[in-house]
Scaffold this motif. Structure first.
Motif, PDB file in Angstrom:
ATOM      1  N   LYS A  44       6.185   2.372  -9.526  1.00 35.03           N
ATOM      2  CA  LYS A  44       7.416   3.007  -9.051  1.00 35.03           C
ATOM      3  C   LYS A  44       7.901   4.090 -10.002  1.00 35.03           C
ATOM      4  CE  LYS A  44       9.449   0.123  -5.571  1.00 35.03           C
ATOM      5  NZ  LYS A  44      10.715  -0.274  -4.948  1.00 35.03           N
ATOM      6  N   THR A  45       7.829   3.862 -11.301  1.00 35.17           N
ATOM      7  CA  THR A  45       8.311   4.912 -12.203  1.00 35.17           C
ATOM      8  C   THR A  45       7.385   6.116 -12.175  1.00 35.17           C
ATOM      9  OG1 THR A  45       9.290   5.318 -14.386  1.00 35.17           O
ATOM     10  CG2 THR A  45       7.208   4.146 -14.360  1.00 35.17           C
ATOM     11  N   LEU A  46       6.081   5.900 -12.020  1.00 32.37           N
ATOM     12  CA  LEU A  46       5.159   7.028 -11.886  1.00 32.37           C
ATOM     13  C   LEU A  46       5.410   7.800 -10.598  1.00 32.37           C
ATOM     14  CD1 LEU A  46       1.911   5.306 -13.159  1.00 32.37           C
ATOM     15  CD2 LEU A  46       2.874   7.415 -14.112  1.00 32.37           C
ATOM     16  N   ALA A  47       5.738   7.085  -9.538  1.00 31.54           N
ATOM     17  CA  ALA A  47       5.927   7.724  -8.238  1.00 31.54           C
ATOM     18  C   ALA A  47       7.273   8.419  -8.095  1.00 31.54           C
ATOM     19  CB  ALA A  47       5.766   6.691  -7.124  1.00 31.54           C
ATOM     20  N   PHE A  48       8.314   7.904  -8.767  1.00 28.12           N
ATOM     21  CA  PHE A  48       9.664   8.363  -8.463  1.00 28.12           C
ATOM     22  C   PHE A  48      10.441   8.970  -9.630  1.00 28.12           C
ATOM     23  CE2 PHE A  48       8.853   4.858  -5.373  1.00 28.12           C
ATOM     24  CZ  PHE A  48       8.820   5.642  -4.242  1.00 28.12           C
ATOM     25  N   SER A  49       9.937   8.859 -10.854  1.00 31.77           N
ATOM     26  CA  SER A  49      10.692   9.371 -11.993  1.00 31.77           C
ATOM     27  C   SER A  49      10.976  10.856 -11.857  1.00 31.77           C
ATOM     28  CB  SER A  49       9.908   9.118 -13.291  1.00 31.77           C
ATOM     29  OG  SER A  49      10.567   9.735 -14.389  1.00 31.77           O
ATOM     30  N   THR A  50      12.191  11.245 -12.186  1.00 32.62           N
ATOM     31  CA  THR A  50      12.596  12.654 -12.113  1.00 32.62           C
ATOM     32  C   THR A  50      12.362  13.400 -13.417  1.00 32.62           C
ATOM     33  OG1 THR A  50      14.866  12.258 -12.868  1.00 32.62           O
ATOM     34  CG2 THR A  50      14.421  12.025 -10.493  1.00 32.62           C
ATOM     35  N   GLY A  51      12.004  12.666 -14.477  1.00 29.39           N
ATOM     36  CA  GLY A  51      11.803  13.311 -15.761  1.00 29.39           C
ATOM     37  C   GLY A  51      13.061  13.458 -16.595  1.00 29.39           C
ATOM     38  N   LEU A 102       0.822  -1.208   0.000  1.00 27.55           N
ATOM     39  CA  LEU A 102       0.000   0.000   0.000  1.00 27.55           C
ATOM     40  C   LEU A 102       0.857   1.259   0.000  1.00 27.55           C
ATOM     41  CD1 LEU A 102      -2.842  -0.969   2.508  1.00 27.55           C
ATOM     42  CD2 LEU A 102      -2.879  -1.050  -0.003  1.00 27.55           C
ATOM     43  N   ALA A 103       2.043   1.172   0.593  1.00 31.99           N
ATOM     44  CA  ALA A 103       2.922   2.343   0.660  1.00 31.99           C
ATOM     45  C   ALA A 103       3.306   2.849  -0.727  1.00 31.99           C
ATOM     46  CB  ALA A 103       4.173   2.018   1.465  1.00 31.99           C
ATOM     47  N   LEU A 104       3.423   1.939  -1.714  1.00 30.92           N
ATOM     48  CA  LEU A 104       3.759   2.373  -3.072  1.00 30.92           C
ATOM     49  C   LEU A 104       2.617   3.184  -3.673  1.00 30.92           C
ATOM     50  CD1 LEU A 104       5.593  -0.706  -4.644  1.00 30.92           C
ATOM     51  CD2 LEU A 104       6.564   1.430  -3.807  1.00 30.92           C
ATOM     52  N   TRP A 105       1.396   2.747  -3.432  1.00 35.97           N
ATOM     53  CA  TRP A 105       0.242   3.516  -3.907  1.00 35.97           C
ATOM     54  C   TRP A 105       0.187   4.862  -3.196  1.00 35.97           C
ATOM     55  CZ3 TRP A 105      -1.958   2.379  -8.236  1.00 35.97           C
ATOM     56  CH2 TRP A 105      -2.043   1.049  -8.677  1.00 35.97           C
ATOM     57  N   ASP A 106       0.509   4.893  -1.915  1.00 32.87           N
ATOM     58  CA  ASP A 106       0.528   6.159  -1.176  1.00 32.87           C
ATOM     59  C   ASP A 106       1.549   7.117  -1.780  1.00 32.87           C
ATOM     60  OD1 ASP A 106      -1.423   5.267   0.572  1.00 32.87           O
ATOM     61  OD2 ASP A 106       0.016   4.641   2.117  1.00 32.87           O
ATOM     62  N   ASP A 107       2.715   6.585  -2.151  1.00 33.53           N
ATOM     63  CA  ASP A 107       3.746   7.420  -2.781  1.00 33.53           C
ATOM     64  C   ASP A 107       3.212   8.037  -4.076  1.00 33.53           C
ATOM     65  OD1 ASP A 107       5.683   6.932  -0.837  1.00 33.53           O
ATOM     66  OD2 ASP A 107       6.469   5.175  -1.890  1.00 33.53           O
ATOM     67  N   GLN A 145      17.334   7.389 -12.440  1.00 30.98           N
ATOM     68  CA  GLN A 145      16.535   8.586 -12.215  1.00 30.98           C
ATOM     69  C   GLN A 145      15.042   8.339 -12.485  1.00 30.98           C
ATOM     70  OE1 GLN A 145      18.249  12.421 -13.413  1.00 30.98           O
ATOM     71  NE2 GLN A 145      20.090  11.317 -14.070  1.00 30.98           N
ATOM     72  N   HIS A 146      14.729   7.109 -12.864  1.00 32.59           N
ATOM     73  CA  HIS A 146      13.333   6.743 -13.120  1.00 32.59           C
ATOM     74  C   HIS A 146      12.878   5.547 -12.289  1.00 32.59           C
ATOM     75  CE1 HIS A 146      12.970   9.449 -16.577  1.00 32.59           C
ATOM     76  NE2 HIS A 146      14.207   9.098 -16.859  1.00 32.59           N
ATOM     77  N   LEU A 147      13.785   4.659 -11.960  1.00 31.48           N
ATOM     78  CA  LEU A 147      13.446   3.449 -11.215  1.00 31.48           C
ATOM     79  C   LEU A 147      14.547   3.133 -10.215  1.00 31.48           C
ATOM     80  CD1 LEU A 147      12.137   0.796 -13.811  1.00 31.48           C
ATOM     81  CD2 LEU A 147      10.870   1.722 -11.862  1.00 31.48           C
ATOM     82  N   PRO A 148      14.192   2.723  -8.994  1.00 33.19           N
ATOM     83  CA  PRO A 148      15.201   2.182  -8.079  1.00 33.19           C
ATOM     84  C   PRO A 148      15.660   0.815  -8.576  1.00 33.19           C
ATOM     85  CG  PRO A 148      13.019   1.999  -7.119  1.00 33.19           C
ATOM     86  CD  PRO A 148      12.857   2.774  -8.391  1.00 33.19           C
ATOM     87  N   LEU A 149      16.685   0.278  -7.967  1.00 37.55           N
ATOM     88  CA  LEU A 149      17.309  -0.934  -8.482  1.00 37.55           C
ATOM     89  C   LEU A 149      16.370  -2.132  -8.506  1.00 37.55           C
ATOM     90  CD1 LEU A 149      20.893  -0.680  -6.947  1.00 37.55           C
ATOM     91  CD2 LEU A 149      20.127  -0.009  -9.233  1.00 37.55           C
ATOM     92  N   ASP A 150      15.473  -2.260  -7.517  1.00 38.72           N
ATOM     93  CA  ASP A 150      14.559  -3.399  -7.566  1.00 38.72           C
ATOM     94  C   ASP A 150      13.601  -3.286  -8.745  1.00 38.72           C
ATOM     95  OD1 ASP A 150      13.172  -1.264  -6.416  1.00 38.72           O
ATOM     96  OD2 ASP A 150      12.025  -2.542  -5.044  1.00 38.72           O
TER      97      ASP A 150
END
Length: 213
Positions: free
Chosen positions: A85-92, A20-25, A188-193
């Motif tokens: 994850k890419t939607l939540a964390f990507s820097t563009g 759920l934390a990923l959806w929260d992000d 800059q778009h995805l963490p290693l996992d």
């Protein structure tokens, strides 16, 4: 090494198993900024984001993912992990166009080992004597043949994340050897996992034509 189905883990197999934390992000981010950062489209309720030649709808409010081409198809965990994850964390960051191996990313030398090693043996086993087969599968996934190795292909992993496969065919002297490449700005778009999940999905779809979701 046998070809591994990226959704074979029974504890983390389907999109609904995402933490759920990923959806929260994702819900905590401005949706227009999230879409612009990773090349998605936002329609007010759903992000539409292509992954390896297939479009997906990601609905943050409903915590739901569907395949645009086959809404009845159940979406797998690793597909969901990559997309959310890419939607939540990507820097563009725009792609550099420079290929590196996952191990060359920051932290990658430690991460991509043991159970997280990129499954290149599956590519070598399937295509080591069938370079044209690799090209055909890549073309079917929206990729293209490029110069490099004995056979080389470039594929659209995500809009900002191109992927490469380089293959040296087996001969009387040497066994086949494959390398999976990612853009140097992938972190800059995805963490290693997420990168690991992306290589899993790429290799599984190339070698089997399948992959849940």
């Amino acid at each position: 090494m046998a070809t591994a189905d990226p959704e074979e883990n029974t504890l983390f197999r389907w999109a609904e198993d995402l933490p759920l934390a990923l959806w929260d992000d994702l819900r905590g981010r401005d949706p227009l900024a999230a879409a612009a950062a990773c090349g998605a489209r936002w329609d007010g309720a759903c992000f539409v984001l292509p992954l390896l030649g297939r479009d997906y709808c990601v609905e943050p409010a409903a915590m739901k993912l569907t395949s645009v081409e086959a809404p009845e198809r159940r979406v797998g965990y690793q597909v969901a992990l990559i997309l959310v994850k890419t939607l939540a964390f990507s820097t563009g960051a725009s792609p550099s166009g420079q290929m590196v191996t996952p191990r060359e990313l920051v932290g990658g030398e430690l991460f991509f080992n043991g159970p997280h090693a990129v499954n290149t043996p599956a590519l070598e086993q399937r295509f080591g004597a069938d370079g044209q087969g690799l090209i055909a599968r890549a073309l079917a996934m929206g990729g293209q043949s490029i110069d490099g190795a004995d056979v080389a292909v470039r594929l659209p992993g995500l809009p900002m994340l191109p992927l490469w496969v380089l293959l040296w065919l087996a001969d009387d002297e040497f066994p086949a050897r494959a390398v999976v490449g990612v853009d140097s700005r992938t972190a800059q778009h995805l963490p290693l996992d997420g990168v690991w999940a992306l290589t899993n999905l790429l290799i599984h779809r190339l070698t089997t034509g399948g992959g849940n979701g």
